[in-house]
Design a protein around this motif. Structure first.
Motif, short mmCIF file in Angstrom:
data_model
loop_
_atom_site.label_atom_id
_atom_site.label_comp_id
_atom_site.label_asym_id
_atom_site.label_seq_id
_atom_site.Cartn_x
_atom_site.Cartn_y
_atom_site.Cartn_z
N ALA A 113 0.83 -1.21 0.00
CA ALA A 113 0.00 0.00 0.00
C ALA A 113 0.86 1.25 0.00
CB ALA A 113 -0.93 -0.01 1.21
N ASN A 114 1.88 1.27 0.83
CA ASN A 114 2.74 2.45 0.92
C ASN A 114 3.63 2.64 -0.30
OD1 ASN A 114 2.67 4.04 3.64
ND2 ASN A 114 2.39 1.89 4.22
N ILE A 149 2.81 6.41 -0.92
CA ILE A 149 3.78 7.43 -0.50
C ILE A 149 4.19 8.34 -1.65
CG2 ILE A 149 6.16 7.76 0.28
CD1 ILE A 149 5.75 5.54 2.28
N PRO A 150 4.68 7.80 -2.79
CA PRO A 150 5.04 8.72 -3.87
C PRO A 150 3.85 9.47 -4.44
CG PRO A 150 5.21 6.43 -4.61
CD PRO A 150 5.00 6.40 -3.14
N LEU A 151 2.70 8.79 -4.54
CA LEU A 151 1.54 9.46 -5.12
C LEU A 151 1.05 10.59 -4.24
CD1 LEU A 151 -0.55 9.48 -7.42
CD2 LEU A 151 -1.94 7.93 -6.04
N ALA A 199 -9.38 19.08 -9.35
CA ALA A 199 -10.11 18.01 -10.03
C ALA A 199 -9.18 16.83 -10.34
CB ALA A 199 -10.76 18.53 -11.30
N LEU A 200 -7.96 17.16 -10.80
CA LEU A 200 -6.99 16.11 -11.08
C LEU A 200 -6.57 15.40 -9.80
CD1 LEU A 200 -5.06 14.60 -12.97
CD2 LEU A 200 -3.44 16.51 -12.71
N ALA A 201 -6.33 16.18 -8.74
CA ALA A 201 -5.95 15.57 -7.46
C ALA A 201 -7.08 14.68 -6.92
CB ALA A 201 -5.61 16.66 -6.45
N ALA A 202 -8.32 15.13 -7.06
CA ALA A 202 -9.45 14.35 -6.57
C ALA A 202 -9.58 13.04 -7.34
CB ALA A 202 -10.74 15.16 -6.69
N TRP A 203 -9.35 13.08 -8.65
CA TRP A 203 -9.41 11.86 -9.45
C TRP A 203 -8.36 10.86 -8.97
CZ3 TRP A 203 -5.91 9.41 -12.70
CH2 TRP A 203 -6.45 8.40 -13.51
N MET A 204 -7.17 11.34 -8.67
CA MET A 204 -6.12 10.44 -8.17
C MET A 204 -6.48 9.87 -6.81
SD MET A 204 -2.64 12.41 -9.29
CE MET A 204 -2.22 12.65 -11.02
N VAL A 205 -7.06 10.70 -5.95
CA VAL A 205 -7.47 10.21 -4.63
C VAL A 205 -8.53 9.13 -4.77
CG1 VAL A 205 -8.67 10.85 -2.51
CG2 VAL A 205 -6.85 12.31 -3.40
N ARG A 218 -8.96 7.01 -7.22
CA ARG A 218 -8.32 5.77 -7.66
C ARG A 218 -7.53 5.14 -6.51
NH1 ARG A 218 -10.94 7.78 -10.94
NH2 ARG A 218 -12.37 6.36 -9.92
N LEU A 219 -6.84 5.98 -5.73
CA LEU A 219 -6.04 5.45 -4.63
C LEU A 219 -6.93 4.81 -3.58
CD1 LEU A 219 -3.33 5.14 -3.13
CD2 LEU A 219 -3.70 7.42 -2.17
N VAL A 220 -8.03 5.47 -3.23
CA VAL A 220 -8.93 4.92 -2.21
C VAL A 220 -9.53 3.60 -2.68
CG1 VAL A 220 -11.10 5.32 -0.99
CG2 VAL A 220 -9.43 7.16 -1.16
N ALA A 221 -9.86 3.50 -3.96
CA ALA A 221 -10.39 2.24 -4.49
C ALA A 221 -9.36 1.12 -4.35
CB ALA A 221 -10.79 2.43 -5.94
N TYR A 222 -8.09 1.42 -4.66
CA TYR A 222 -7.02 0.43 -4.54
C TYR A 222 -6.82 0.02 -3.08
CZ TYR A 222 -2.16 -1.22 -4.29
OH TYR A 222 -1.02 -1.93 -4.02
#
Length: 823
Positions: free
Chosen positions: A448-449, A453-455, A475-481, A483-487
């Motif tokens: 997970a880290n 961590i880099p993201l 908006a870009l940051a929220a899209w990445m969050v 995807r990260l939360v889903a992972y």
């Protein structure tokens, strides 16, 4: 015998300082100011003599006790100064008129807002009174009023820097006290908050000035409000608000659970990692720019200028994120490291770490009691000790003819390899410390880290901050969050994603920490293998269970509510699950689950819910979701959500009996016909009597006089018990004289909240118990009450958590014999 080197002398003096600080933190009560002042004078005198001593050995003998004495005494003076800013007991619950300034971003809740308030003036009945300068206040919505801000009431227009005149009621800081539980009183003490309370509507609130300082806090709130309004996904917006402006309350509780289970919770708050990474990025940008100026290079080398620019950037980020205590610690640590580097000597890394720890604890000695302090310093120390990795990463390709692409690929591989190895070292090395502090470790935390961590540190956090100047980046940051939360949610759902252990004894904790150190240090594998037997006592701690025919009892401190844990040799019964404090917090998640995990409990054999009131079933859903529950027994109505969530449910009815491991259980109330003729939930409370070979316990729920009379009339002898859980928290509606005469308890436990709005326990109820020479124990004064078999038949002397672990910052509520005023 060789003389100690200057470096060794500084290191041991630093360790002596830390030992002195740690010793002071163990004081149950503070001394008067004079002894601390004398100790400081002695420490200064010893240091002066040591500085003039010709013998380095004599100097060392003087420096070490002087440093320890200075750490002890200065911490004591600091604590005395904070305690002096307390609230007088006779001002608790009184209607005070206060004027002051909103000191931080208000936090919206389901019932209103909470905010820090710095009081400048206070009065009671038009006479000036002294109150703590910094308090935390709740401003509740009126009945029928929406809690969400709509900016048309005074409460909903709160902003940092506003000066207000308010009518408030205050009380001294008080939190729940349970074994291995969160010390809320220490948290407030470290923050400098010396009272809490709420705004009253008896006197109309008046805004005296719209902006009186706190410029950064006002900017933070503007950014947070814009972020929450402009990002479509509320969960992603909450994470970005936490990363940018430090608003951790914006993260949903379900997301916090995912982050904890995957070991990335440290990334979702303003942690030392974010601030350090921010400083590194700033230094990376400043260094090449500085080299372009000949005048600047002549004044200060680029490397040193970049380091100080990094410290300045870290300070700026820490201020913008709210300058919380963890952020302050990181800034001081970075400044100490850069200062030592700027002096020009080559300092060994242990000395650098010790110096940073001394500086941090000089400003915040209570940091030694925080997991974040130890995790941060341990992580840095582990990475510094892996010097071969850094040396290998610094070497450049020997072939000067290589193409740029090949060199870039090799550099990328070196950085990736170093990052993976550093993460592996941190994961293995910090696992025992994580188990010690939190009782669990994420087995998926490594993978997970590696992604998080880099993201989060290099992409999401910079985008969240830059979005304050160019909002589309959010908006870009929220899209990445998203995807990260889903992972992370997928990882958290894997079997055995989290390893939980019971609280281990101190010797087992120290052994496991030594084992982790052996694994990560560059030592022969024969020595590293010693880590396995060293770690076993922490991973599989011994459990002391009651013998056959006996049980252990824990009456949990959940505030205004009921929760009891009863353990036999092979079974666990949980009687009630405490209250739901808010839509995002309940006693099950906040209190019972951490306590059960610390006790090594992995399942509940029977969850008995006495009746449907929130203060008894508010935490039940969290228990059902987190642990296997074999069966639920309750008086809940058919179709209740908790019945639907239970794997197996039965209605509690008088006459039900069973035995576990030689311990007898009997339900005394309600009668089957009561479910048809009684409508009040209290009247249907499940009453359970438990009888062991030593003592008996009666758990009475919230029954009232009518039910007590019915029980006495049905079979008074069956009520006889050594320990009584006082009915209805000590309300006037219960504890009738006839009932007490039938039960004949030797100890009566009152579970009630400190200064609760119901006035529990009622003075006349307390008097009835006192008249019968019953020992009264109330949770505000005692904390959790624990009874374990002692080997002496009939011994009912249990232990109070507030007596077992005593510190000077802890609040001592008045015992039931002298009940306080009611809010």
């Amino acid at each position: 015998m060789p003389h100690p080197s200057p470096g060794a002398l500084l290191a041991t003096a630093g360790l002596a300082w830390l030992a002195g600080v740690a010793l002071q933190l163990q004081q149950a009560a503070l001394w008067p100011v004079a002894p601390y002042a004398v100790a400081i004078a002695l420490a200064v005198l010893a240091m002066v003599v040591a500085a003039r001593a010709r013998s380095r050995r004599l100097a060392a003998l003087l420096y070490l006790p002087a440093a320890a004495l200075a750490g002890f005494a200065l911490t004591g003076l600091n604590a005395a100064w904070r305690l002096a800013d307390g609230l007088a007991p006779d001002l608790e619950g009184r209607d005070l008129i206060v004027s002051g300034v909103v000191a931080d971003m208000p936090q919206a809740t389901a019932t209103g807002v909470r905010f820090r308030f710095e009081i400048e003036q206070a009065s009671l009945d038009a006479a000036a009174v002294r109150v703590p300068r910094r308090v935390t206040l709740a401003w509740y919505a009126a009945r029928g009023e929406e809690a969400a801000p709509v900016a048309d009431t005074p409460r909903q227009t709160l902003r940092p820097g506003q000066r207000w005149r308010l009518q408030v009621r205050l009380k001294q800081p008080h939190g729940n006290a349970n074994p291995h539980g969160f010390d809320y009183e220490l948290y407030l003490f470290e923050q400098g908050v010396r009272a809490s309370g709420y705004v009253r509507d008896g006197v109309a609130p008046v805004m005296l000035a719209p902006a009186s300082g706190f410029v950064i806090a006002r900017w933070r709130q503007s950014v947070r409000d814009a972020m929450l309004a402009g990002i479509g996904d509320a969960r992603a917006a909450g994470v970005l608000a936490a990363l940018a402006v430090g608003d951790q309350a914006a993260i949903a509780s379900a997301d916090w659970a995912v982050f904890r289970d995957t070991g990335v919770a440290h990334l979702m708050s303003i942690s030392g990692l974010h601030i350090t990474m921010f400083a590194w990025l700033a230094a990376l940008l400043v260094a090449p720019l500085w080299r372009r100026s000949t005048r600047a290079m002549a004044w200060l080398p680029a490397q040193r200028a970049a380091a100080w620019a990094g410290v300045a950037a870290a300070l700026g980020y820490a201020l913008f994120s709210g300058f919380g205590v963890p952020a302050q610690r990181t800034v001081w640590m970075l400044a100490t490291v850069v200062l030592l580097q700027s002096i020009g000597r080559r300092w060994p890394w242990p000395l650098v770490l010790i110096a940073a720890a001394v500086v941090v604890t000089a400003g915040d000695p209570w940091a030694l009691l925080q997991p974040g302090f130890w995790l941060s310093f341990m992580a840095v120390g582990l990475l510094m000790s892996s010097e071969p990795v850094h040396a290998a990463a610094a070497r450049k390709p020997s072939d000067g003819t290589e193409g740029r692409i090949l060199r870039a690929l090799r550099a990328l591989w070196r950085h990736a390899h170093a990052g993976i190895r550093a993460q592996a070292i941190a994961t293995v090395g910090l696992a025992p410390l994580t188990l010690v502090f939190f009782g669990q470790v994420s087995l998926v935390g490594f993978v997970a880290n590696l992604a998080a961590i880099p993201l989060v540190t290099l992409v999401v956090t910079p985008l969240a901050l830059l979005g304050a100047f160019f909002a589309p980046l959010w908006a870009l940051a929220a899209w990445m969050v998203e995807r990260l939360v889903a992972y992370l949610s997928w990882l958290a759902g894997l079997p055995l994603a989290v390893w939980s252990v019971a609280a281990a004894p101190a010797w087992a904790q120290l052994a496991a920490l030594l084992g982790a150190l052996l694994v990560v240090l560059p030592l022969p594998w024969r020595l590293r293998l010693l880590a396995v037997p060293l770690a076993v006592p922490l991973l599989l701690p011994p459990r002391i269970l009651p013998p056959h025919g006996q049980f252990a009892l824990t009456v949990v401190d959940v505030g205004q509510g009921t929760a009891v844990l009863l353990r036999t040799a092979n079974h666990l019964l949980v009687y009630d699950a405490g209250p739901r404090y808010s839509p995002d917090a309940d006693a099950g998640e906040r209190v019972l689950l951490p306590l059960l995990r610390s006790m090594g409990e992995s399942r509940i054999d029977l969850l008995m819910l006495s009746h449907r009131d929130n203060d008894h079933v508010g935490g039940a859903a969290a228990l059902l979701a987190a642990l296997p529950v074999a069966a639920v027994s309750s008086s809940l109505e058919p179709g209740h959500p908790l019945i639907l969530a239970a794997p197996r449910h039965s209605r509690c009815e008088a006459g039900q009996r069973w035995q576990w491991d030689g311990v007898g259980f009997e339900v005394l109330h309600p009668q089957p016909q009561d479910f048809e003729r009684l409508r009040k939930p209290n009247a249907l409370s499940c009453v359970l009597r438990v009888r062991g070979s030593d003592i008996s316990v009666l758990l009475a729920g919230d029954i009232e006089r009518q039910q007590e009379a019915a029980l006495v009339a049905a079979d008074a002898a069956a009520l006889r018990s050594d320990v009584l859980l006082v009915p209805h928290h000590g309300s006037r509606s219960s504890s009738s004289a006839a009932f007490l005469d039938a039960v004949q308890p030797r100890i009566a436990i009152i579970q009630a909240g400190y200064r609760n709005r119901f006035g529990h326990p009622a003075p006349d109820v307390v008097a009835r118990y006192r008249e019968r020479a019953v020992q009264l124990v109330a949770s505000p004064h005692c904390g959790a009450w624990t009874w374990t078999p002692s080997g002496s038949a009939g011994d009912v002397s249990g232990s109070c958590q507030r007596d077992a672990v005593r510190h000077y910052w802890q609040h001592r509520a008045a015992p039931p014999a002298s009940p306080g005023a009611v809010d």
